[in-house]
Design a protein around this motif. Structure first.
Motif, PDB file in Angstrom:
ATOM      1  N   ILE A  58       0.551  -1.417  -0.155  1.00 35.59           N
ATOM      2  CA  ILE A  58      -0.140   0.112   0.062  1.00 35.59           C
ATOM      3  C   ILE A  58       0.877   1.036  -0.478  1.00 35.59           C
ATOM      4  O   ILE A  58       1.763   1.298   1.144  1.00 35.59           O
ATOM      5  CB  ILE A  58      -1.008   0.085   0.991  1.00 35.59           C
ATOM      6  CG1 ILE A  58      -1.982  -0.935   0.991  1.00 35.59           C
ATOM      7  CG2 ILE A  58      -1.690   1.217   1.534  1.00 35.59           C
ATOM      8  CD1 ILE A  58      -2.907  -1.373  -0.035  1.00 35.59           C
ATOM      9  N   GLU A 105      -6.357   7.011   1.046  1.00 34.07           N
ATOM     10  CA  GLU A 105      -6.554   8.720   1.138  1.00 34.07           C
ATOM     11  C   GLU A 105      -8.452   8.471   0.795  1.00 34.07           C
ATOM     12  O   GLU A 105      -9.340   7.078   0.578  1.00 34.07           O
ATOM     13  CB  GLU A 105      -6.806   8.449  -1.212  1.00 34.07           C
ATOM     14  CG  GLU A 105      -4.654   8.851  -1.013  1.00 34.07           C
ATOM     15  CD  GLU A 105      -4.829   9.680  -0.532  1.00 34.07           C
ATOM     16  OE1 GLU A 105      -5.666  10.906   0.216  1.00 34.07           O
ATOM     17  OE2 GLU A 105      -3.595  10.339  -0.407  1.00 34.07           O
ATOM     18  N   SER A 124     -11.286  10.361  -3.182  1.00 30.55           N
ATOM     19  CA  SER A 124     -10.991   9.680  -5.031  1.00 30.55           C
ATOM     20  C   SER A 124     -10.738  10.247  -5.318  1.00 30.55           C
ATOM     21  O   SER A 124      -9.501   9.846  -6.859  1.00 30.55           O
ATOM     22  CB  SER A 124     -12.155   8.933  -5.557  1.00 30.55           C
ATOM     23  OG  SER A 124     -12.836  10.025  -6.055  1.00 30.55           O
ATOM     24  N   VAL A 146      -5.827   9.437  -5.467  1.00 33.21           N
ATOM     25  CA  VAL A 146      -6.313   8.280  -5.491  1.00 33.21           C
ATOM     26  C   VAL A 146      -5.281   8.297  -5.884  1.00 33.21           C
ATOM     27  O   VAL A 146      -5.341   8.329  -6.906  1.00 33.21           O
ATOM     28  CB  VAL A 146      -7.080   7.163  -5.416  1.00 33.21           C
ATOM     29  CG1 VAL A 146      -6.940   5.654  -6.160  1.00 33.21           C
ATOM     30  CG2 VAL A 146      -8.089   7.412  -4.470  1.00 33.21           C
ATOM     31  N   SER A 194      -3.080   2.919  -3.731  1.00 31.62           N
ATOM     32  CA  SER A 194      -3.773   3.529  -2.584  1.00 31.62           C
ATOM     33  C   SER A 194      -4.583   2.348  -1.819  1.00 31.62           C
ATOM     34  O   SER A 194      -5.148   1.962  -2.149  1.00 31.62           O
ATOM     35  CB  SER A 194      -4.596   4.728  -3.072  1.00 31.62           C
ATOM     36  OG  SER A 194      -3.602   5.955  -4.083  1.00 31.62           O
ATOM     37  N   LEU A 195      -4.810   2.560  -0.655  1.00 29.84           N
ATOM     38  CA  LEU A 195      -5.592   1.812   0.411  1.00 29.84           C
ATOM     39  C   LEU A 195      -6.708   2.675   0.245  1.00 29.84           C
ATOM     40  O   LEU A 195      -6.777   3.899   0.303  1.00 29.84           O
ATOM     41  CB  LEU A 195      -4.827   1.562   1.321  1.00 29.84           C
ATOM     42  CG  LEU A 195      -6.845   1.187   2.217  1.00 29.84           C
ATOM     43  CD1 LEU A 195      -7.113  -0.213   1.802  1.00 29.84           C
ATOM     44  CD2 LEU A 195      -5.785   0.997   4.284  1.00 29.84           C
ATOM     45  N   PHE A 196      -8.541   3.357  -0.272  1.00 23.29           N
ATOM     46  CA  PHE A 196      -9.074   4.404  -0.789  1.00 23.29           C
ATOM     47  C   PHE A 196     -10.326   3.774   0.545  1.00 23.29           C
ATOM     48  O   PHE A 196     -10.713   2.206   0.887  1.00 23.29           O
ATOM     49  CB  PHE A 196      -9.833   3.914  -1.705  1.00 23.29           C
ATOM     50  CG  PHE A 196     -11.158   5.200  -1.676  1.00 23.29           C
ATOM     51  CD1 PHE A 196     -11.015   6.694  -1.711  1.00 23.29           C
ATOM     52  CD2 PHE A 196     -12.315   4.715  -2.009  1.00 23.29           C
ATOM     53  CE1 PHE A 196     -11.785   7.874  -1.768  1.00 23.29           C
ATOM     54  CE2 PHE A 196     -13.403   5.485  -1.993  1.00 23.29           C
ATOM     55  CZ  PHE A 196     -13.397   6.775  -1.300  1.00 23.29           C
ATOM     56  N   ALA A 200     -12.761   5.600  -7.316  1.00 20.72           N
ATOM     57  CA  ALA A 200     -10.884   5.168  -6.980  1.00 20.72           C
ATOM     58  C   ALA A 200     -10.385   4.363  -7.072  1.00 20.72           C
ATOM     59  O   ALA A 200      -8.654   3.861  -7.254  1.00 20.72           O
ATOM     60  CB  ALA A 200     -10.975   5.041  -5.378  1.00 20.72           C
ATOM     61  N   ALA A 226      -6.358   2.784  -6.884  1.00 20.30           N
ATOM     62  CA  ALA A 226      -6.615   1.773  -5.531  1.00 20.30           C
ATOM     63  C   ALA A 226      -7.127   0.751  -5.551  1.00 20.30           C
ATOM     64  O   ALA A 226      -6.622  -0.086  -6.242  1.00 20.30           O
ATOM     65  CB  ALA A 226      -8.055   1.698  -5.213  1.00 20.30           C
ATOM     66  N   SER A 227      -5.921  -0.014  -5.397  1.00 16.45           N
ATOM     67  CA  SER A 227      -6.053  -1.895  -4.759  1.00 16.45           C
ATOM     68  C   SER A 227      -6.399  -2.549  -4.091  1.00 16.45           C
ATOM     69  O   SER A 227      -6.597  -3.533  -3.966  1.00 16.45           O
ATOM     70  CB  SER A 227      -4.032  -1.841  -4.787  1.00 16.45           C
ATOM     71  OG  SER A 227      -3.653  -1.423  -3.848  1.00 16.45           O
ATOM     72  N   ILE A 259      -9.771  -1.058  -0.922  1.00 15.26           N
ATOM     73  CA  ILE A 259     -11.429  -0.416  -0.326  1.00 15.26           C
ATOM     74  C   ILE A 259     -11.984  -0.886   1.142  1.00 15.26           C
ATOM     75  O   ILE A 259     -11.976  -1.710   1.427  1.00 15.26           O
ATOM     76  CB  ILE A 259     -12.224  -0.208  -2.224  1.00 15.26           C
ATOM     77  CG1 ILE A 259     -12.050  -0.199  -2.947  1.00 15.26           C
ATOM     78  CG2 ILE A 259     -13.041   0.509  -0.955  1.00 15.26           C
ATOM     79  CD1 ILE A 259     -11.984   1.250  -3.482  1.00 15.26           C
TER      80      ILE A 259
END
Length: 205
Positions: free
Chosen positions: A24, A28, A31, A34, A38-40, A57, A62-63, A65
């Motif tokens: 990570i 964020e 969005s 991102v 990113s971890l959203f 996101a 984003a990988s 959520i």
């Protein structure tokens, strides 16, 4: 930081997807900020619900959520982006837990003074900062008018920032050599868990 390390620090209900050795790069809740890996965190605000921006996101890279409304987004959307779905009871608390660990628990490395109440927070915070600096102690300030890392002035958007921004700022203060932080703590920040997991040494009302 490895996602599995972060997950060990937050209270999850269910995690869906293959983490393997996922890294990570940042956390964020907006969005628009991102980036890849990113971890959203989908948080519900007074006017905007972050769950409405999960697809944005994911499209931005984003990988993983974090969300607290599990049925809001179809499972197929996560599979299409090969993303991790992290279902929690409260997204705001999860964001505070994750960001606190991501930035190395910065509030534990300094003396943090929290000031709350309806009136006088800003004036009191500047008084305390000036007293500490007169004693030769480098001090950070977080508040309504501006934020300060020692003498460096930064723009303040909220009296008390969201937890991921707050922990990032505290980490910057620690790395810059601040020994004390004086922080205005708004009633909204308390209600919205923005200071959850912050290690306060003193509190003034």
């Amino acid at each position: 930081m490895k996602l599995i390390e972060l997950l060990n620090k937050i209270s999850t209900i269910k995690v869906t997807g293959s983490m393997s050795d996922m890294d990570i790069a940042g956390i964020e809740y907006d969005s628009r900020k991102v980036e890849n890996n990113s971890l959203f965190v989908a948080v519900k605000g007074f006017k905007v619900d972050g769950h409405n921006f999960i697809q944005n996101a994911l499209n931005s890279g984003a990988s993983a959520i974090i969300l607290d409304d599990e049925e809001f987004v179809p499972e197929e959307l996560f599979k299409a982006h090969d993303a991790i779905k992290i279902f929690v009871k409260d997204s705001r608390i999860a964001m505070a837990e994750a960001s606190n660990f991501f930035y190395g628990e910065p509030s534990k490395k300094m003396n943090v003074i929290g000031i709350t109440g309806t009136n006088g927070k800003t004036t009191t915070s500047y008084f305390i900062k000036n007293i500490l600096e007169q004693a030769g102690i480098k001090t950070g300030l977080i508040g309504t008018i501006n934020n300060y890392i020692g003498d460096e002035k930064l723009i303040s958007k909220l009296t008390t920032p969201e937890s991921n921004e707050l922990n990032k700022l505290l980490n910057e203060m620690h790395l810059a050599g601040c020994k004390y932080v004086v922080m205005e703590v708004s009633s909204h920040s308390l209600a919205l868990s923005r200071v959850y997991n912050i290690d306060f040494n003193s509190a003034l009302f």
